[in-house]
Design a protein around this motif. Structure first.
Motif, short mmCIF file in Angstrom:
data_model
loop_
_atom_site.label_atom_id
_atom_site.label_comp_id
_atom_site.label_asym_id
_atom_site.label_seq_id
_atom_site.Cartn_x
_atom_site.Cartn_y
_atom_site.Cartn_z
N ASP A 163 0.86 -1.27 0.01
CA ASP A 163 0.07 -0.08 -0.15
C ASP A 163 0.84 1.21 0.02
O ASP A 163 1.62 1.56 1.02
N ALA A 166 0.91 6.21 1.76
CA ALA A 166 1.49 7.05 2.78
C ALA A 166 2.56 7.63 1.82
O ALA A 166 3.03 8.74 2.50
N GLU A 238 -8.11 13.09 9.28
CA GLU A 238 -8.40 12.97 8.02
C GLU A 238 -9.45 11.72 7.90
O GLU A 238 -10.48 12.00 7.00
N ARG A 239 -8.83 10.73 8.04
CA ARG A 239 -9.65 9.43 8.12
C ARG A 239 -9.97 8.81 9.27
O ARG A 239 -8.87 8.22 9.75
N HIS A 250 -6.46 6.27 10.53
CA HIS A 250 -6.08 5.54 9.53
C HIS A 250 -4.50 5.23 9.55
O HIS A 250 -3.80 4.71 8.56
N ILE A 252 -1.45 3.80 11.00
CA ILE A 252 -1.28 2.30 11.73
C ILE A 252 0.24 2.01 12.28
O ILE A 252 1.07 2.40 11.48
P1 FAD Z 1 -0.61 9.50 5.15
O1 FAD Z 1 -0.30 9.79 6.33
O2 FAD Z 1 0.39 9.89 4.12
O3 FAD Z 1 -0.90 8.00 4.82
C1 FAD Z 1 -1.57 7.13 5.44
C2 FAD Z 1 -1.94 5.84 4.68
O4 FAD Z 1 -0.85 5.24 4.44
C3 FAD Z 1 -3.10 5.22 5.23
O5 FAD Z 1 -4.38 5.62 4.73
C4 FAD Z 1 -2.80 3.92 4.82
O6 FAD Z 1 -3.16 3.64 3.51
C5 FAD Z 1 -1.34 4.00 4.87
N1 FAD Z 1 -0.58 3.58 6.22
C6 FAD Z 1 -1.23 3.61 7.43
N2 FAD Z 1 -0.22 3.44 8.19
C7 FAD Z 1 0.95 3.34 7.68
C8 FAD Z 1 2.23 2.91 7.96
N3 FAD Z 1 2.75 3.05 9.24
N4 FAD Z 1 3.17 2.94 7.15
C9 FAD Z 1 2.76 3.16 5.89
N5 FAD Z 1 1.66 3.27 5.53
C10 FAD Z 1 0.63 3.56 6.10
N6 FAD Z 1 -8.55 5.97 -1.37
C11 FAD Z 1 -9.81 5.56 -1.40
O7 FAD Z 1 -10.65 5.70 -0.41
N7 FAD Z 1 -10.18 4.95 -2.60
C12 FAD Z 1 -9.11 4.93 -3.82
O8 FAD Z 1 -9.71 4.74 -4.72
C13 FAD Z 1 -7.93 5.80 -3.49
N8 FAD Z 1 -7.20 5.57 -4.40
C14 FAD Z 1 -5.61 6.18 -4.28
C15 FAD Z 1 -4.96 5.93 -5.30
C16 FAD Z 1 -3.53 6.47 -5.18
C17 FAD Z 1 -2.38 6.34 -6.17
C18 FAD Z 1 -3.28 6.99 -3.97
C19 FAD Z 1 -1.85 7.50 -3.38
C20 FAD Z 1 -4.13 7.05 -2.72
C21 FAD Z 1 -5.40 6.63 -3.13
N9 FAD Z 1 -6.20 6.55 -2.15
C22 FAD Z 1 -7.75 6.03 -2.05
C23 FAD Z 1 -6.11 7.27 -0.75
C24 FAD Z 1 -5.34 6.43 0.25
O9 FAD Z 1 -6.16 5.28 0.38
C25 FAD Z 1 -5.01 6.97 1.48
O10 FAD Z 1 -5.96 7.22 2.28
C26 FAD Z 1 -4.15 8.41 1.31
O11 FAD Z 1 -3.14 7.97 0.55
C27 FAD Z 1 -3.80 8.81 2.65
O12 FAD Z 1 -3.03 10.12 2.64
P2 FAD Z 1 -2.79 11.17 3.85
O13 FAD Z 1 -2.12 12.01 3.18
O14 FAD Z 1 -4.23 11.28 4.21
O15 FAD Z 1 -2.21 10.10 4.87
#
Ligand code: FAD
Ligand code: MG
Length: 345
Positions: A163, A166, A238-239, A250, A252
């Motif tokens: 995934d 992030a 955010e989520r 979200h 983890i």
């Molecule tokens: P950040 O803090 O940057 O990232 C948190 C996200 O990273 C979490 O949502 C989880 O997915 C992951 N994560 C959690 N904990 C960790 C950890 N410890 N280490 C690594 N990763 C972690 N969302 C949808 O609902 N539907 C979609 O179709 C969809 N498509 C997407 C396509 C792309 C290419 C991308 C980049 C994102 C997409 N998303 C989608 C959103 C995605 O699921 C995340 O919610 C979003 O990227 C979170 O970004 P943030 O900046 O809010 O948080």
């Protein structure tokens, strides 16, 4: 004589007005991608058409990097039954960078977190609190060190899932900033969800003023002034969902399998690279203030603003002078991380 002087003065003023730089043309586009609202704004003559080209590049990357889109590189690797698959140079390059950051953060960032993200319902919106046994079983399937990437051959072991949520938006910001710079743009602002990345200074030469959201509300906690930087914020607001009076978000903690509770409400990272800022905003949220400061002392190639759940504010020295608290945070004092020890001054 007097009339001549007035005429000369008027002429000089006219000349000055005609010599003053004309306001730079602004070109902008707003669109939905990566499940968020994005906008790209570029300034100057060379900027015409640039935001649209940027949006096209973002959509192209989304098709490769999405965990949910069938046929994306990430989807293919997650559904290969443990066989190696060929991925695009873009995916390989992002993943290589992300794996480095997983290692350097001691696994606080872990790009194989997806089984846990799914179990908590963050992909579907069907939120639930998994029981301890389920979390323990899922944690067996989370370990970035077991992902093998050789050239463009990617192998995700059977049962594990990548995934890039992030880091992908931040890395995308770097790609788009490079694309804009290559087409001659020297002043631009990218807003990719919670990620902001700016190219150069504002068209008038002054730094960009980027707002840092108040994690407790819809307003701002502060303003940071930057030039040529990525400013990325991760927070629990955010989520998230609530169950039995507890908020679960979200981000983890890969050590526990549960939403990270480090005492931080949000982490903003300011860096030259969007990929670094995005990866670290998530990882430092997991690590908490003290370990974030230790990590910063080791690297020093980024700055941060940590907003604590207790209302504390911690910043690195490089950003202290360029960050101003505002709104309900205005009366607080930001602690500046000490360069050489574990204490703040
Ligand atoms: P950040 O803090 O940057 O990232 C948190 C996200 O990273 C979490 O949502 C989880 O997915 C992951 N994560 C959690 N904990 C960790 C950890 N410890 N280490 C690594 N990763 C972690 N969302 C949808 O609902 N539907 C979609 O179709 C969809 N498509 C997407 C396509 C792309 C290419 C991308 C980049 C994102 C997409 N998303 C989608 C959103 C995605 O699921 C995340 O919610 C979003 O990227 C979170 O970004 P943030 O900046 O809010 O948080
Ligand atoms: Mg992030």
């Amino acid at each position: 004589m007097k009339a001549t002087k007035i005429t000369a003065l008027l002429f000089s003023l006219l000349l000055l007005a005609s010599c003053a730089a004309p306001a730079a043309e602004e070109y902008t586009t707003t669109f939905l991608a990566m499940d968020t609202v994005m906008s790209v704004t570029a300034y100057g003559a060379g900027a015409q058409g640039a935001p649209e080209a940027a949006a096209e590049r973002i959509r192209e990357l989304e098709k490769l990097l999405s965990v949910t889109a069938e046929g994306s590189d990430v989807w293919n690797a997650n559904h290969s039954g443990g066989e190696a698959v060929e991925v695009s140079p873009d995916t390989a390059s992002l993943l290589r960078r992300a794996l480095e950051l997983c290692r350097s953060t001691g696994g606080a960032l872990d790009v194989t977190i997806y089984p846990l993200v799914k179990a908590w319902g963050f992909t579907t919106g069907e939120y639930r609190v998994p029981v301890r046994e389920e979390l323990s079983a899922l944690l067996e399937r989370v370990d970035y060190a077991r992902v093998a990437l050789e050239g463009d051959r990617l192998c995700v072991p059977d049962g594990m899932e990548l995934d890039l949520g992030a880091v992908a938006k931040g890395w995308t910001g770097d790609q788009v900033a490079a694309l804009l710079a290559d087409s001659g743009v020297t002043s631009a602002k990218l807003e990719l969800g919670g990620n902001v990345q700016v190219l150069g200074a504002k068209p008038d030469g002054s730094p960009w003023r980027i707002a840092v959201r108040d994690p407790n509300g819809e307003s701002y906690a502060g303003i940071v002034e930057v030039t040529d930087k990525a400013v990325v914020t991760s927070g629990g607001y955010e989520r998230y969902f609530e169950a039995d009076g507890i908020t679960y978000w979200h981000i983890i903690d890969p050590a526990s399998g549960c939403p990270a509770r480090s005492g931080l409400a949000s982490v903003t990272v300011i860096a030259d690279s969007g990929a670094l800022a995005d990866a670290l905003s998530t990882a430092l949220f997991v690590l908490g203030a003290e370990r974030a400061a230790d990590y910063w002392r080791e690297r020093r190639d980024f700055d941060f603003i940590l907003l604590g759940e207790d209302g504390s504010v911690t910043v690195t020295p490089g950003i202290a002078e360029r960050f101003t608290l505002c709104g309900s945070w205005e009366s607080r004092r930001a602690e500046v991380v000490d360069v050489s020890s574990g204490v703040c001054k």
